[in-house]
Motif scaffolding. Sequence first.
Motif, PDB file in Angstrom:
ATOM      1  N   ILE A 159      33.114  37.141  98.059  1.00  0.00           N
ATOM      2  CA  ILE A 159      32.346  38.122  98.827  1.00  0.00           C
ATOM      3  C   ILE A 159      31.622  37.442  99.986  1.00  0.00           C
ATOM      4  CG2 ILE A 159      30.503  39.831  98.735  1.00  0.00           C
ATOM      5  CD1 ILE A 159      31.094  40.105  95.747  1.00  0.00           C
ATOM      6  N   MET A 160      31.809  37.994 101.168  1.00  0.00           N
ATOM      7  CA  MET A 160      31.126  37.508 102.367  1.00  0.00           C
ATOM      8  C   MET A 160      30.789  38.710 103.243  1.00  0.00           C
ATOM      9  SD  MET A 160      34.577  35.571 103.695  1.00  0.00           S
ATOM     10  CE  MET A 160      34.853  34.931 102.034  1.00  0.00           C
ATOM     11  N   ARG A 161      30.127  38.462 104.325  1.00  0.00           N
ATOM     12  CA  ARG A 161      29.640  39.574 105.134  1.00  0.00           C
ATOM     13  C   ARG A 161      30.789  40.442 105.676  1.00  0.00           C
ATOM     14  NH1 ARG A 161      24.963  40.909 106.186  1.00  0.00           N
ATOM     15  NH2 ARG A 161      24.089  38.932 105.454  1.00  0.00           N
ATOM     16  N   CYS A 162      31.897  39.821 106.020  1.00  0.00           N
ATOM     17  CA  CYS A 162      32.984  40.562 106.661  1.00  0.00           C
ATOM     18  C   CYS A 162      33.761  41.459 105.714  1.00  0.00           C
ATOM     19  CB  CYS A 162      33.925  39.596 107.369  1.00  0.00           C
ATOM     20  SG  CYS A 162      34.809  38.472 106.242  1.00  0.00           S
ATOM     21  N   ASN A 163      33.688  41.215 104.392  1.00  0.00           N
ATOM     22  CA  ASN A 163      34.499  42.029 103.464  1.00  0.00           C
ATOM     23  C   ASN A 163      33.662  42.734 102.406  1.00  0.00           C
ATOM     24  OD1 ASN A 163      33.784  39.966 101.717  1.00  0.00           O
ATOM     25  ND2 ASN A 163      35.872  39.401 101.157  1.00  0.00           N
ATOM     26  N   LEU A 203      26.218  36.796 102.461  1.00  0.00           N
ATOM     27  CA  LEU A 203      25.160  37.770 102.246  1.00  0.00           C
ATOM     28  C   LEU A 203      23.848  37.085 101.890  1.00  0.00           C
ATOM     29  CD1 LEU A 203      27.070  40.508 100.195  1.00  0.00           C
ATOM     30  CD2 LEU A 203      26.854  40.261 102.679  1.00  0.00           C
ATOM     31  N   SER A 204      22.740  37.728 102.222  1.00  0.00           N
ATOM     32  CA  SER A 204      21.423  37.214 101.850  1.00  0.00           C
ATOM     33  C   SER A 204      21.223  37.360 100.350  1.00  0.00           C
ATOM     34  CB  SER A 204      20.330  37.982 102.592  1.00  0.00           C
ATOM     35  OG  SER A 204      20.253  39.322 102.097  1.00  0.00           O
ATOM     36  N   ILE A 205      20.228  36.673  99.808  1.00  0.00           N
ATOM     37  CA  ILE A 205      19.962  36.775  98.373  1.00  0.00           C
ATOM     38  C   ILE A 205      19.581  38.199  97.994  1.00  0.00           C
ATOM     39  CG2 ILE A 205      17.541  36.097  98.534  1.00  0.00           C
ATOM     40  CD1 ILE A 205      20.089  35.208  95.749  1.00  0.00           C
ATOM     41  N   ASN A 206      18.865  38.890  98.862  1.00  0.00           N
ATOM     42  CA  ASN A 206      18.512  40.288  98.581  1.00  0.00           C
ATOM     43  C   ASN A 206      19.767  41.142  98.463  1.00  0.00           C
ATOM     44  OD1 ASN A 206      16.326  38.911 100.243  1.00  0.00           O
ATOM     45  ND2 ASN A 206      15.201  40.685  99.475  1.00  0.00           N
ATOM     46  N   GLU A 207      20.703  40.930  99.388  1.00  0.00           N
ATOM     47  CA  GLU A 207      21.954  41.690  99.359  1.00  0.00           C
ATOM     48  C   GLU A 207      22.779  41.344  98.129  1.00  0.00           C
ATOM     49  OE1 GLU A 207      23.271  42.376 103.933  1.00  0.00           O
ATOM     50  OE2 GLU A 207      22.970  40.274 103.346  1.00  0.00           O
ATOM     51  N   LEU A 208      22.817  40.075  97.760  1.00  0.00           N
ATOM     52  CA  LEU A 208      23.616  39.642  96.616  1.00  0.00           C
ATOM     53  C   LEU A 208      23.077  40.202  95.305  1.00  0.00           C
ATOM     54  CD1 LEU A 208      24.287  35.911  97.570  1.00  0.00           C
ATOM     55  CD2 LEU A 208      25.963  37.776  97.517  1.00  0.00           C
ATOM     56  N   VAL A 209      21.756  40.204  95.148  1.00  0.00           N
ATOM     57  CA  VAL A 209      21.156  40.749  93.924  1.00  0.00           C
ATOM     58  C   VAL A 209      21.394  42.251  93.843  1.00  0.00           C
ATOM     59  CG1 VAL A 209      18.986  41.160  92.696  1.00  0.00           C
ATOM     60  CG2 VAL A 209      19.444  38.914  93.711  1.00  0.00           C
ATOM     61  N   GLU A 210      21.211  42.931  94.966  1.00  0.00           N
ATOM     62  CA  GLU A 210      21.444  44.374  95.002  1.00  0.00           C
ATOM     63  C   GLU A 210      22.912  44.694  94.717  1.00  0.00           C
ATOM     64  OE1 GLU A 210      21.018  48.152  98.133  1.00  0.00           O
ATOM     65  OE2 GLU A 210      20.240  46.166  98.662  1.00  0.00           O
ATOM     66  N   LEU A 211      23.804  43.909  95.296  1.00  0.00           N
ATOM     67  CA  LEU A 211      25.217  44.116  95.070  1.00  0.00           C
ATOM     68  C   LEU A 211      25.583  43.899  93.602  1.00  0.00           C
ATOM     69  CD1 LEU A 211      27.865  44.743  96.603  1.00  0.00           C
ATOM     70  CD2 LEU A 211      28.193  42.270  96.816  1.00  0.00           C
ATOM     71  N   GLY A 212      24.999  42.874  92.997  1.00  0.00           N
ATOM     72  CA  GLY A 212      25.263  42.606  91.591  1.00  0.00           C
ATOM     73  C   GLY A 212      24.853  43.764  90.704  1.00  0.00           C
TER      74      GLY A 212
END
Length: 362
Positions: A159-163, A203-212
């Motif tokens: 997972i990265m910003r582009c996908n 992704l930022s840590i905020n985005e990664l936690v939310e995504l999880g």
Amino acid sequence: MLEKKYSLNQIYFYLTEGCNLCCCHCWINPKHQNNETTYPSLALQDFKSIIAQAKPLGLSGVKLTGGEPLMHPQIREILEFIRTEGLRLTVETNGVLCSLELAQAISLCKNHFVSVSIDSVDAKLHDSIRGVKGAFEKSVEGMRNLVKVGLKPQIIMSIMRCNKGDLADVVGMAERLGAGSVKFNLVQPIARGEQMHKKNETLSINELVELGAWIENTLSKETAMRIYYSHPLAFRPLSSIFGTDGSCGICAILNIIGVLADGSYALCGIGQTVGELVFGHVSRDKLEEIWQNTPVLNALRQGLPNQLKGICKDCMMKNRCLGSCIAQNYYRNKDLWAAYWYCEEAYREGLFPRTRLKSEEF
């Protein structure tokens, strides 16, 4: 030497120095190999010698990775040897070279598990991430070949910003192809991945936690497909922590060793970029001596998990998690006991689950 004997359950073979793709996030950073340029691979006789030495130490399985393991010029002989030795087989591949013949050879091995890296349902985006035009179609064909011979391969998406918007679509693709599961990987801040973090392409840590949380609580409930997200154990529900199929992303650091393509023994593939985590060579060192007496390995056996620092020291999951990825932690801090980057960043942002902490401060 430690009084307690640790079983060497699995060897991670990094079979090739080269790779047929050039992925922007790779933590191994292999050399790009094509028809014009080739790079060394682990000698077949060394592979067999290591297996023979490892069996008395408890070896029951091997993982073939790379580089790209299916590029090895004697991959068929390697697979046949694994079959005759009765070893469990795990293969991590980009799928590009997974012909029907190779898929069949894999299927004949004991307790086989194959993962294929596909980073988007969009062929152009996947090829851009993987650095080679046409990679998507070949990887999908490799998946089809594995399914044809009765396997249920896992799709791994980094997972990265582009996908980041493709997760649900990748699950749908996995269902259509006949995959057994999907695993969403974090891009680790090592080698090429480190540069992506610095460029804000991850992704930022905020985005990664939310995504999880969304993957665990929403996406996974919308499909019968098994889904895994490689965030640390402290962020997972108990149902995904205690999975039984070996795909939950827990590194059995105390019961594995890595073998690099040049025949060196190492903690894992991190030895490609961190020389002090290389321990010897098959041509001059007995595996038993390396396994029993290497200072770094014995330090980990004596120190884990109680010597872990920072947030890992205070985490209730440390006895099972063991710092999540010692190689990653060492790469960033030159300290075997350093805390895992994801958990550190989450704690600083107030996102670390309080129910998984032993105290409010550490």
